[in-house]
Motif scaffolding. Sequence first.
Motif, mmCIF file in Angstrom:
data_model
loop_
_atom_site.group_PDB
_atom_site.id
_atom_site.type_symbol
_atom_site.label_atom_id
_atom_site.label_comp_id
_atom_site.label_asym_id
_atom_site.label_seq_id
_atom_site.Cartn_x
_atom_site.Cartn_y
_atom_site.Cartn_z
ATOM 1 N N GLU A 1 25.683 6.041 19.723
ATOM 2 C CA GLU A 1 24.831 7.405 19.342
ATOM 3 C C GLU A 1 24.809 7.678 18.051
ATOM 4 O O GLU A 1 23.441 7.579 17.117
ATOM 5 N N LYS A 2 25.685 7.465 16.755
ATOM 6 C CA LYS A 2 25.442 7.733 16.114
ATOM 7 C C LYS A 2 25.027 6.695 15.210
ATOM 8 O O LYS A 2 24.398 7.036 14.451
ATOM 9 N N ASP A 3 24.656 5.762 15.412
ATOM 10 C CA ASP A 3 24.356 4.177 15.165
ATOM 11 C C ASP A 3 22.475 4.309 14.844
ATOM 12 O O ASP A 3 22.019 4.506 14.647
ATOM 13 N N VAL A 4 22.427 4.789 16.161
ATOM 14 C CA VAL A 4 21.126 5.334 16.633
ATOM 15 C C VAL A 4 20.594 6.639 15.907
ATOM 16 O O VAL A 4 19.360 6.413 15.305
ATOM 17 N N GLN A 5 21.408 7.329 15.514
ATOM 18 C CA GLN A 5 20.573 8.667 15.069
ATOM 19 C C GLN A 5 20.727 8.232 13.583
ATOM 20 O O GLN A 5 19.627 8.789 12.193
ATOM 21 N N ASN A 6 21.988 7.588 12.900
ATOM 22 C CA ASN A 6 21.146 7.252 11.089
ATOM 23 C C ASN A 6 20.461 6.071 11.583
ATOM 24 O O ASN A 6 19.843 6.214 10.045
ATOM 25 N N ALA A 7 19.861 5.116 12.057
ATOM 26 C CA ALA A 7 19.002 4.183 11.874
ATOM 27 C C ALA A 7 17.417 5.241 12.134
ATOM 28 O O ALA A 7 16.330 4.873 11.401
ATOM 29 N N MET A 8 17.353 6.313 12.783
ATOM 30 C CA MET A 8 16.542 7.271 13.080
ATOM 31 C C MET A 8 15.862 7.711 11.887
ATOM 32 O O MET A 8 14.719 8.047 11.508
ATOM 33 N N ALA A 9 17.295 7.705 11.261
ATOM 34 C CA ALA A 9 17.478 9.339 9.828
ATOM 35 C C ALA A 9 16.286 8.266 8.689
ATOM 36 O O ALA A 9 16.027 8.947 8.036
ATOM 37 N N HIS A 10 17.026 6.677 8.167
ATOM 38 C CA HIS A 10 16.917 6.184 8.159
ATOM 39 C C HIS A 10 15.377 5.504 7.916
ATOM 40 O O HIS A 10 14.696 5.703 6.693
ATOM 41 N N ALA A 11 15.079 5.936 8.773
ATOM 42 C CA ALA A 11 13.476 5.654 9.032
ATOM 43 C C ALA A 11 12.410 6.491 8.912
ATOM 44 O O ALA A 11 11.514 6.224 8.528
ATOM 45 N N ARG A 12 12.828 7.916 9.424
ATOM 46 C CA ARG A 12 12.218 9.066 8.829
ATOM 47 C C ARG A 12 11.994 9.049 7.397
ATOM 48 O O ARG A 12 10.955 9.822 6.734
ATOM 49 N N LYS A 13 12.976 8.520 6.399
ATOM 50 C CA LYS A 13 12.875 8.609 5.029
ATOM 51 C C LYS A 13 12.203 7.601 4.587
ATOM 52 O O LYS A 13 11.574 7.839 3.220
ATOM 53 N N GLN A 14 11.548 6.810 4.832
ATOM 54 C CA GLN A 14 10.638 5.525 4.267
ATOM 55 C C GLN A 14 9.390 5.887 4.305
ATOM 56 O O GLN A 14 8.575 7.132 5.518
ATOM 57 N N PRO A 15 8.504 6.321 2.980
ATOM 58 C CA PRO A 15 7.231 5.974 2.890
ATOM 59 C C PRO A 15 5.953 5.949 3.919
ATOM 60 O O PRO A 15 6.407 4.211 4.545
ATOM 61 N N MET A 16 4.802 6.002 4.570
ATOM 62 C CA MET A 16 4.538 5.639 5.370
ATOM 63 C C MET A 16 3.221 5.479 4.744
ATOM 64 O O MET A 16 2.764 6.685 3.821
ATOM 65 N N LEU A 17 2.434 4.252 5.411
ATOM 66 C CA LEU A 17 0.779 4.319 4.466
ATOM 67 C C LEU A 17 -0.397 5.494 5.160
ATOM 68 O O LEU A 17 0.558 5.702 6.261
ATOM 69 N N GLU A 18 -0.747 5.972 4.791
ATOM 70 C CA GLU A 18 -1.863 6.723 4.722
ATOM 71 C C GLU A 18 -3.315 6.147 4.736
ATOM 72 O O GLU A 18 -3.342 5.734 3.766
ATOM 73 N N SER A 19 -3.968 6.061 5.827
ATOM 74 C CA SER A 19 -5.484 5.887 5.640
ATOM 75 C C SER A 19 -5.997 6.227 4.794
ATOM 76 O O SER A 19 -6.377 7.788 4.761
ATOM 77 N N ASP A 20 -7.231 5.778 3.841
ATOM 78 C CA ASP A 20 -8.085 6.562 2.875
ATOM 79 C C ASP A 20 -8.959 5.868 2.926
ATOM 80 O O ASP A 20 -9.189 5.575 2.000
ATOM 81 N N GLY A 21 -9.278 4.415 3.968
ATOM 82 C CA GLY A 21 -10.840 4.233 4.227
ATOM 83 C C GLY A 21 -11.078 2.853 3.067
ATOM 84 O O GLY A 21 -11.462 2.091 3.224
ATOM 85 N N ARG A 22 -9.374 2.075 2.372
ATOM 86 C CA ARG A 22 -9.855 0.800 1.497
ATOM 87 C C ARG A 22 -8.324 0.499 2.228
ATOM 88 O O ARG A 22 -7.346 0.831 2.397
ATOM 89 N N CYS A 23 -8.394 -1.157 2.131
ATOM 90 C CA CYS A 23 -7.375 -2.260 2.740
ATOM 91 C C CYS A 23 -6.318 -1.399 1.318
ATOM 92 O O CYS A 23 -6.441 -1.919 0.605
ATOM 93 N N HIS A 24 -4.937 -1.961 2.391
ATOM 94 C CA HIS A 24 -3.541 -1.090 1.062
ATOM 95 C C HIS A 24 -3.449 -2.504 0.281
ATOM 96 O O HIS A 24 -2.372 -2.119 -0.458
ATOM 97 N N PHE A 25 -3.401 -4.086 0.723
ATOM 98 C CA PHE A 25 -3.635 -5.133 0.576
ATOM 99 C C PHE A 25 -4.897 -5.795 -0.629
ATOM 100 O O PHE A 25 -4.353 -5.296 -1.457
ATOM 101 N N CYS A 26 -6.393 -5.520 0.137
ATOM 102 C CA CYS A 26 -6.847 -6.140 -0.797
ATOM 103 C C CYS A 26 -8.007 -5.256 -1.017
ATOM 104 O O CYS A 26 -8.381 -5.266 -1.807
ATOM 105 N N ASP A 27 -7.904 -4.128 -1.328
ATOM 106 C CA ASP A 27 -8.943 -2.969 -1.719
ATOM 107 C C ASP A 27 -10.386 -2.976 -1.210
ATOM 108 O O ASP A 27 -10.960 -2.463 -1.514
ATOM 109 N N GLU A 28 -10.650 -3.340 0.219
ATOM 110 C CA GLU A 28 -11.884 -3.378 0.683
ATOM 111 C C GLU A 28 -11.998 -2.798 1.689
ATOM 112 O O GLU A 28 -11.434 -1.821 1.846
#
Length: 70
Positions: A13-40
Amino acid sequence: MSDIADGAIWRVEKDVQNAMAHARKQPMLESDGRCHFCDEAIANALLFCNVDCRNDYDKEQAALRRTGRR
């Protein structure tokens, strides 16, 4: 015997909680109408124009993490 099992359950349970907390800290991409790789230009709900751009972006981010630049 139950003490060992209880300890194992607590550890999992502690390992799962730690993994979830780590995942929540990761920056999330937001859709802005452009491809995040090639900018199309793409539909607003999408992050990448195709699977290849998504895979290339993931590879690039993994390389940056490995080298400590991200």
